[in-house]
Write an enzyme that holds these catalytic residues in place. Sequence first.
Site, PDB file in Angstrom:
ATOM      1  N   ARG A  40       0.841  -1.218   0.000  1.00  0.00           N
ATOM      2  CA  ARG A  40       0.000   0.000   0.000  1.00  0.00           C
ATOM      3  C   ARG A  40       0.869   1.259   0.000  1.00  0.00           C
ATOM      4  O   ARG A  40       0.503   2.268  -0.606  1.00  0.00           O
ATOM      5  CB  ARG A  40      -0.913  -0.001   1.207  1.00  0.00           C
TER       6      ARG A  40
ATOM      7  N   LYS B 123     -19.966 -15.414  -1.425  1.00  0.00           N
ATOM      8  CA  LYS B 123     -21.403 -15.187  -1.557  1.00  0.00           C
ATOM      9  C   LYS B 123     -21.842 -14.544  -2.857  1.00  0.00           C
ATOM     10  O   LYS B 123     -21.181 -13.653  -3.375  1.00  0.00           O
ATOM     11  CB  LYS B 123     -21.870 -14.302  -0.407  1.00  0.00           C
TER      12      LYS B 123
ATOM     13  N   GLY C  38      -9.128  -8.028  -2.322  1.00  0.00           N
ATOM     14  CA  GLY C  38      -7.992  -8.426  -1.501  1.00  0.00           C
ATOM     15  C   GLY C  38      -7.625  -9.896  -1.623  1.00  0.00           C
ATOM     16  O   GLY C  38      -6.450 -10.252  -1.735  1.00  0.00           O
TER      17      GLY C  38
ATOM     18  N   GLY D   9     -13.640  -2.957  -0.796  1.00  0.00           N
ATOM     19  CA  GLY D   9     -14.993  -2.407  -0.949  1.00  0.00           C
ATOM     20  C   GLY D   9     -15.070  -1.387  -2.078  1.00  0.00           C
ATOM     21  O   GLY D   9     -16.042  -1.358  -2.834  1.00  0.00           O
TER      22      GLY D   9
HETATM   23  P1  AMP Z   1     -15.470 -12.900  -0.893  1.00  0.00           P
HETATM   24  O1  AMP Z   1     -15.037 -11.980   0.203  1.00  0.00           O
HETATM   25  O2  AMP Z   1     -16.960 -12.984  -1.067  1.00  0.00           O
HETATM   26  O3  AMP Z   1     -14.731 -12.668  -2.188  1.00  0.00           O
HETATM   27  O4  AMP Z   1     -15.089 -14.370  -0.383  1.00  0.00           O
HETATM   28  C1  AMP Z   1     -13.787 -14.799  -0.193  1.00  0.00           C
HETATM   29  C2  AMP Z   1     -13.834 -16.035   0.641  1.00  0.00           C
HETATM   30  O5  AMP Z   1     -14.624 -17.006   0.004  1.00  0.00           O
HETATM   31  C3  AMP Z   1     -12.481 -16.683   0.844  1.00  0.00           C
HETATM   32  O6  AMP Z   1     -12.096 -16.484   2.168  1.00  0.00           O
HETATM   33  C4  AMP Z   1     -12.738 -18.165   0.566  1.00  0.00           C
HETATM   34  O7  AMP Z   1     -12.238 -19.004   1.567  1.00  0.00           O
HETATM   35  C5  AMP Z   1     -14.251 -18.250   0.510  1.00  0.00           C
HETATM   36  N1  AMP Z   1     -14.697 -19.324  -0.378  1.00  0.00           N
HETATM   37  C6  AMP Z   1     -14.334 -19.568  -1.631  1.00  0.00           C
HETATM   38  N2  AMP Z   1     -14.907 -20.673  -2.107  1.00  0.00           N
HETATM   39  C7  AMP Z   1     -15.669 -21.184  -1.118  1.00  0.00           C
HETATM   40  C8  AMP Z   1     -16.494 -22.337  -1.000  1.00  0.00           C
HETATM   41  N3  AMP Z   1     -16.646 -23.194  -2.015  1.00  0.00           N
HETATM   42  N4  AMP Z   1     -17.131 -22.543   0.172  1.00  0.00           N
HETATM   43  C9  AMP Z   1     -16.965 -21.680   1.194  1.00  0.00           C
HETATM   44  N5  AMP Z   1     -16.202 -20.578   1.138  1.00  0.00           N
HETATM   45  C10 AMP Z   1     -15.556 -20.331  -0.001  1.00  0.00           C
END
Ligand code: AMP
Length: 409
Positions: free
Chosen positions: A50, A211, A364, A387
């Site tokens: 950063r 999600k 990130g 974000g």
């Molecule tokens: P996000 O902040 O929504 O981009 O999510 C990132 C997180 O999603 C990471 O910490 C991953 O460990 C988690 N992740 C990725 N694939 C899966 C999965 N199949 N099941 C549960 N968590 C997941």
Amino acid sequence: MKNNLNPAPIKDVLAKLTIEDLDLNGKRVFIRVDFNVPLDENLNITDDRRIRSALPTINYAIDEGAKVILASHLGRPKGRPDPRYSLAPVAKRLKRLLNKDVIFAPDCIGPQVENIVNKMQNGDVVLLENLRFHEGEEKNDEAFAKALASLADYYVNDAFGTAHRAHASIVGIPKYLPAAAGFLLKKEIEYLKGVVNNPIRPFVAILGGAKVSGKIGVLENLEGNVDKVLVGGGMAFTFIKAMGYEVGDSLVEEDMLETAQRIRKKLKERGVKFYLPVDCVIAQSLEPGAETKIVPTLEIPKGWKALDIGPATARLFSEALHNAKTILWNGPMGVFEIDAFSRGTYAVARAVADAYALTIVGGGDTDLAVHRAGVSDSISFISTGGGATLQLLEGRELPGIAALTDKKE
Ligand code: AMP
């Protein structure tokens, strides 16, 4: 960095003043940077990217003969001084990176700081103490913003990672000073807004992470420009369940099933190719040493969850990138933090890096994944925001950019 495919000239994506529009010689310039670096328990900086990403703007201001006043937040000190969140270690690192003296101010406003600023010579650099040691920062308090603004003649925002926050140092100061974008901010906008809204096609988006709810806005914004969407990570299973299939104990957002189905249909109607994992790495728990299996996506047993894309999906996704001219990747393909579920994400990282395309990586986790895969140098642009990156990819305006002074033609 890949330079073989620069974006087509990007016009008017940032209709705001930039640092190059300011006559900086002899002027006090307040540069809001994002020095919110990770520290270990001994307050050593564990990753200084950063700080490094703000160097072009800082060096430019020094070279132009400005009196450079730098300000940032670090962590969440709750509006009062807390030595654990002092920017002192940053001042030390910055000194080394700039190879010149950096004066560290014990606060960010007040007579002592004014005194330091009054003594500055052209080309001097002062780093102010953590902005969040004052409640007024996050509350966007007017008196606090005014006190910060009174230190300078110009304001420059180069804190992309914080540009989505309506804080005093982001949206408050620009009310009182001519306000311009720094080089990092400009570059982020050029890629995340300019390229994404006007891509050289075929344009492929790879989305992953936990999600669907976090990525719906991105899908909706890309809808009209994108040619293929590859979905991995936990979010894939909400789509698969919405299509009427069983997904075992994989992550599913029940309240997003309808939305997922609607988006997928809409993309299909627009002729966008939509890819989901065809196989997965599954386990019954995330415990180290837990048994894992590779199964077709439609055969995930009850009691098992999909935690990574499988090898067939990694190949399918890599092939789908073949003819891409622009690739956007946001979100890991699995729980890549755990070795057993990291291969899909790393395979996609290598495929993105190898593609003969302009490649943009955001978020990130994805940034970390391309670094761990050792391919970060082969990515055209890696966004420094979390974000803020998502908000831009959703097509929403960032308060920190809206607050800057409009450029007059
Ligand atoms: P996000 O902040 O929504 O981009 O999510 C990132 C997180 O999603 C990471 O910490 C991953 O460990 C988690 N992740 C990725 N694939 C899966 C999965 N199949 N099941 C549960 N968590 C997941």
